[in-house]
Design a protein around this motif. Sequence first.
Motif, PDB file in Angstrom:
ATOM      1  N   GLU A   1      17.650 -24.168  61.404  1.00  0.00           N
ATOM      2  CA  GLU A   1      17.341 -25.561  61.737  1.00  0.00           C
ATOM      3  C   GLU A   1      16.162 -25.664  62.702  1.00  0.00           C
ATOM      4  O   GLU A   1      15.410 -26.635  62.668  1.00  0.00           O
ATOM      5  CB  GLU A   1      18.568 -26.260  62.316  1.00  0.00           C
ATOM      6  CG  GLU A   1      19.597 -26.575  61.266  1.00  0.00           C
ATOM      7  CD  GLU A   1      20.789 -27.347  61.797  1.00  0.00           C
ATOM      8  OE1 GLU A   1      21.362 -28.117  61.024  1.00  0.00           O
ATOM      9  OE2 GLU A   1      21.147 -27.166  62.980  1.00  0.00           O
ATOM     10  N   GLU A   2      15.980 -24.647  63.551  1.00  0.00           N
ATOM     11  CA  GLU A   2      14.839 -24.645  64.473  1.00  0.00           C
ATOM     12  C   GLU A   2      13.524 -24.347  63.760  1.00  0.00           C
ATOM     13  O   GLU A   2      12.471 -24.838  64.160  1.00  0.00           O
ATOM     14  CB  GLU A   2      15.053 -23.605  65.575  1.00  0.00           C
ATOM     15  CG  GLU A   2      16.152 -23.958  66.546  1.00  0.00           C
ATOM     16  CD  GLU A   2      16.479 -22.807  67.489  1.00  0.00           C
ATOM     17  OE1 GLU A   2      15.822 -21.747  67.427  1.00  0.00           O
ATOM     18  OE2 GLU A   2      17.414 -22.961  68.295  1.00  0.00           O
ATOM     19  N   LYS A   3      13.574 -23.539  62.713  1.00  0.00           N
ATOM     20  CA  LYS A   3      12.349 -23.062  62.054  1.00  0.00           C
ATOM     21  C   LYS A   3      11.969 -23.842  60.799  1.00  0.00           C
ATOM     22  O   LYS A   3      10.794 -23.919  60.455  1.00  0.00           O
ATOM     23  CB  LYS A   3      12.505 -21.580  61.663  1.00  0.00           C
ATOM     24  CG  LYS A   3      12.801 -20.662  62.815  1.00  0.00           C
ATOM     25  CD  LYS A   3      11.640 -20.613  63.781  1.00  0.00           C
ATOM     26  CE  LYS A   3      11.941 -19.682  64.944  1.00  0.00           C
ATOM     27  NZ  LYS A   3      10.930 -19.713  65.965  1.00  0.00           N
ATOM     28  N   LEU A   4      12.939 -24.407  60.100  1.00  0.00           N
ATOM     29  CA  LEU A   4      12.697 -25.059  58.817  1.00  0.00           C
ATOM     30  C   LEU A   4      12.504 -26.563  59.012  1.00  0.00           C
ATOM     31  O   LEU A   4      13.276 -27.194  59.736  1.00  0.00           O
ATOM     32  CB  LEU A   4      13.898 -24.816  57.898  1.00  0.00           C
ATOM     33  CG  LEU A   4      13.766 -25.166  56.436  1.00  0.00           C
ATOM     34  CD1 LEU A   4      12.792 -24.202  55.764  1.00  0.00           C
ATOM     35  CD2 LEU A   4      15.121 -25.050  55.763  1.00  0.00           C
ATOM     36  N   PRO A   5      11.509 -27.159  58.401  1.00  0.00           N
ATOM     37  CA  PRO A   5      11.339 -28.614  58.513  1.00  0.00           C
ATOM     38  C   PRO A   5      12.520 -29.343  57.847  1.00  0.00           C
ATOM     39  O   PRO A   5      12.883 -29.034  56.708  1.00  0.00           O
ATOM     40  CB  PRO A   5      10.042 -28.888  57.757  1.00  0.00           C
ATOM     41  CG  PRO A   5       9.350 -27.581  57.627  1.00  0.00           C
ATOM     42  CD  PRO A   5      10.416 -26.539  57.649  1.00  0.00           C
TER      43      PRO A   5
END
Length: 79
Positions: free
Chosen positions: A42-46
Amino acid sequence: MKSYIVESAKAAKQTTLFGKPVSIVHPFTNKLDFDSVIRHIEEKLPEPLAANFEGIYVGKFKDVPFNALFKDGVIYVTN
């Protein structure tokens, strides 16, 4: 195949990714903090990418000859 997975998912560990259901149908064979993995994704993926699928199933699937498969709006990932 989908009905088998849906039935298995009822007893599975549940979490969410951008509000979409993630079901661990079969437990992992090694120790893994899956909630930490979800948070990292969730932090890395838009987040708008999550609009392209309805949910994720993680497990050992009889009819999936690949590590991952996108079918009928669902992502199937082999653990």
